[in-house]
Structures are given as structure tokens and as C-alpha cells.
Motif scaffolding. Structure first.
Motif, short mmCIF file in Angstrom:
data_model
loop_
_atom_site.label_atom_id
_atom_site.label_comp_id
_atom_site.label_asym_id
_atom_site.label_seq_id
_atom_site.Cartn_x
_atom_site.Cartn_y
_atom_site.Cartn_z
N THR A 112 5.28 -24.07 -27.67
CA THR A 112 4.02 -23.64 -28.27
C THR A 112 2.87 -24.47 -27.71
OG1 THR A 112 5.17 -23.09 -30.33
CG2 THR A 112 2.77 -23.27 -30.42
N ASP A 113 1.85 -23.80 -27.25
CA ASP A 113 0.60 -24.46 -26.88
C ASP A 113 -0.35 -24.26 -28.05
OD1 ASP A 113 -1.74 -25.45 -25.85
OD2 ASP A 113 -1.67 -24.31 -23.99
N THR A 114 -0.59 -25.32 -28.82
CA THR A 114 -1.36 -25.17 -30.05
C THR A 114 -2.86 -25.19 -29.83
OG1 THR A 114 -1.29 -27.57 -30.49
CG2 THR A 114 0.49 -26.21 -31.43
N GLN A 124 4.31 -19.11 -27.41
CA GLN A 124 3.28 -19.03 -28.44
C GLN A 124 2.07 -19.85 -28.01
OE1 GLN A 124 3.10 -17.29 -31.34
NE2 GLN A 124 5.03 -16.28 -30.80
N MET A 125 0.88 -19.24 -28.13
CA MET A 125 -0.36 -19.89 -27.77
C MET A 125 -1.39 -19.66 -28.86
SD MET A 125 -0.22 -18.66 -23.81
CE MET A 125 1.25 -17.63 -24.07
N ILE A 126 -2.09 -20.73 -29.26
CA ILE A 126 -3.15 -20.64 -30.26
C ILE A 126 -4.48 -20.70 -29.54
CG2 ILE A 126 -4.10 -21.58 -32.40
CD1 ILE A 126 -1.13 -20.77 -32.58
N ASN A 181 2.45 -13.07 -28.65
CA ASN A 181 2.49 -14.41 -28.04
C ASN A 181 1.27 -15.27 -28.33
OD1 ASN A 181 3.83 -12.38 -25.74
ND2 ASN A 181 5.03 -14.22 -26.19
N THR A 182 0.28 -14.71 -28.98
CA THR A 182 -0.94 -15.47 -29.24
C THR A 182 -1.38 -15.34 -30.70
OG1 THR A 182 -2.45 -13.63 -28.67
CG2 THR A 182 -1.71 -15.05 -26.86
N LYS A 183 -2.07 -16.38 -31.16
CA LYS A 183 -2.72 -16.36 -32.47
C LYS A 183 -4.13 -16.88 -32.29
CE LYS A 183 1.45 -16.90 -35.28
NZ LYS A 183 1.36 -15.61 -35.97
N GLY A 232 -6.48 -11.92 -40.30
CA GLY A 232 -5.90 -11.94 -38.96
C GLY A 232 -5.98 -13.28 -38.26
N PHE A 233 -6.51 -14.30 -38.93
CA PHE A 233 -6.65 -15.61 -38.30
C PHE A 233 -5.57 -16.57 -38.81
CE2 PHE A 233 -10.80 -13.67 -37.96
CZ PHE A 233 -11.12 -13.93 -36.64
N SER A 234 -5.19 -17.50 -37.93
CA SER A 234 -4.13 -18.45 -38.25
C SER A 234 -4.64 -19.85 -38.50
CB SER A 234 -3.10 -18.48 -37.11
OG SER A 234 -2.44 -17.24 -37.02
N ALA A 235 -5.94 -20.09 -38.28
CA ALA A 235 -6.49 -21.43 -38.48
C ALA A 235 -8.02 -21.36 -38.49
CB ALA A 235 -6.03 -22.39 -37.39
N ILE A 236 -8.62 -22.43 -38.96
CA ILE A 236 -10.06 -22.67 -38.80
C ILE A 236 -10.20 -23.67 -37.66
CG2 ILE A 236 -12.18 -23.50 -39.89
CD1 ILE A 236 -11.01 -21.00 -41.20
N GLY A 237 -11.00 -23.33 -36.67
CA GLY A 237 -11.16 -24.29 -35.58
C GLY A 237 -11.61 -23.65 -34.29
#
Length: 255
Positions: free
Chosen positions: A2-4, A31-33, A55-57, A86-91
């Protein structure tokens, strides 16, 4: 793997965005954020995510160097995207004093508001902290007891900052290509203090390419180089490093 934290949607990859994702997948980075940085970047980020939804978030946030006088209005508009889901994080959000610290008060207010979003929507926060540990921790401390999960993205400091941060919160630390640099001994010294259970891997592409690609455009396919250096530093196998950091990312982002 995973590339976070990767910005494969940015202009540095213009015309090659899909190929960069495909190279990453071929290298085992499944997986890529994609962190958001501004309203202007949102469309490109979402378009690339739509091409690779498995593969992406995506994350939504106003980068501290993008905080201007109209930051409150900008955040109003960004929150409308967040409310749609639909979002996985704040940032990535936080404090940056490296280029300009004249608007540090606005940066802190914008960061505080986005921390509130994370609590409200039950999302982790990807923190950008450059030359601003004290201000970052002040905002976090003032947020009270209801803190979201936190990731100190692109952590490149040493033991002192790890300990200072942990006096206030217990975050994850994003380790990228800097760990491979010859002059990053203090970061490598800090990794055992952080512990593998609190490390996630990232590239921050297109920035900070690991050795032997240092100085060139970074991309997510280079995550194995970062994994291997973390493994070497901690004295564990690359396979164990991959397993645990992937688990950490899953706990954070539901990857």
C-alpha cells in the motif's frame, strides 16, 4: 503493498497517470491513497480514481500552503464534496512554515476545522507538518479528547519529535523515500522508537524519490525500495514489513 500517500494525478504525470498506476500495480502496490490538496486538484484526482476504483482511494483536504484569505469559503465548498461521501480520509492538511509563516494563524484555523470534519465523518487525518511541530500539536491538543486517527505524513525527523508528538497523541507515521537517503540517519534511528506497528509506507510521489532514483520523479512503483530499507533498519524481513504496514493501512483507510 500500500502506498498511503501518492499524487499520481498531478501535472508531473500529465499523460502518464494511468501508466504510473499500472506500473505500481505490476510492482505489487495494489492500493494507493490519493490525498487532496486544493479544489483545483479535486477533478483530476477523482478522474484517476474513477479509472482504478479497486486500487485507489481518495482523501479531501486543503493543503496548508494553499490556505489563503478565503480559506473559510474554500472549506465550505470542499465540505460539500465530503458530505457526498466516497472519501477514505481528510488530507493532506496541517501546518507548513517552510515557505511562508506569515499566515500561520489561518493555517491553524483551517487545520482545526478539518480535524472537526474527521471526527464528524469518522475519517483518519493525513497530516502535513513541515517545520511546524509545535503549532500542529497545539491544534491537536486544543481539539480535545475526541481525536480521529492521525497519520504524520512524510515523517523525516528524529527521536525528539517522535517523543514530543507522543506526549499529545498516538499517531501513525508515514515513512517515504527519505529513509533511504544517506543523510537520514536520525530518521532511521527513530524507526525502532516508532515501531513497525505504527508505520505506514508512502512515496509522496512525485516528490522524494528513494535511492537509487533520488532526484528524479518519484512514483508509487518504488514502494518496495522503501519497504526494504525499513525492513533492514528494523532488522525484520521485507515480507513481515509488508504484512504489518499493509495491516496498518487497512486499519486506517479500510483498504
Amino acid at each position: 503493498m500500500t502506498d498511503t500517500h501518492t499524487h499520481l494525478y498531478m501535472d508531473a504525470f500529465s499523460g502518464e497517470e494511468e501508466a504510473a498506476v499500472e506500473r505500481a500495480i505490476a510492482a505489487g502496490v495494489t492500493q494507493m491513497i490519493f490525498p487532496g490538496v486544493s479544489p483545483e486538484s479535486h477533478e483530476a484526482m477523482m478522474a484517476l480514481h474513477a479509472r482504478f476504483p479497486e486500487n485507489t482511494k481518495v482523501a479531501v483536504g486543503l493543503h496548508p500552503t494553499e490556505v489563503k484569505e478565503d480559506w473559510a469559503e474554500v472549506l465550505d465548498g470542499m465540505e460539500s464534496h465530503l458530505a457526498a461521501g466516497g472519501f477514505s480520509a481528510i488530507g493532506e492538511v496541517g501546518i507548513d512554515k517552510h515557505w511562508d509563516d506569515s499566515n500561520i494563524g489561518m493555517q491553524m484555523q483551517a487545520f482545526a476545522r478539518q480535524l472537526e470534519w474527521a471526527v464528524r465523518y469518522n475519517l483518519p487525518v493525513i497530516i502535513h507538518c513541515r517545520d511546524g511541530v509545535d503549532e500542529t500539536l497545539e491544534v491537536i491538543r486544543n481539539a480535545g479528547d475526541r481525536l480521529p486517527k492521525l497519520i504524520f505524513h512524510s515523517f523525516t525527523s528524529g527521536l525528539e519529535d517522535v517523543r514530543k508528538i507522543r506526549e499529545v497523541c498516538d499517531p501513525y507515521f508515514g515513512i517515504n523515500g527519505v529513509v533511504t537517503f544517506k543523510n537520514a540517519a536520525s530518521l532511521r534511528e527513530a524507526l525502532p522508537e516508532i515501531g513497525i506497528d505504527k508505520i505506514v509506507l508512502e512515496t509522496d510521489a512525485p516528490y522524494l524519490a528513494p535511492v537509487p532514483h533520488r532526484g528524479s520523479r518519484n512514483e508509487s512503483s518504488y514502494i518496495p525500495l522503501i519497504r526494504d530499507k525499513v525492513a533492514e533498519t528494523l532488522g525484520i524481513s521485507p515480507e513481515e514489513t509488508e504484512r504489518i504496514t499493509d495491516f496498518n493501512a487497512e486499519q486506517l483507510f479500510n483498504t
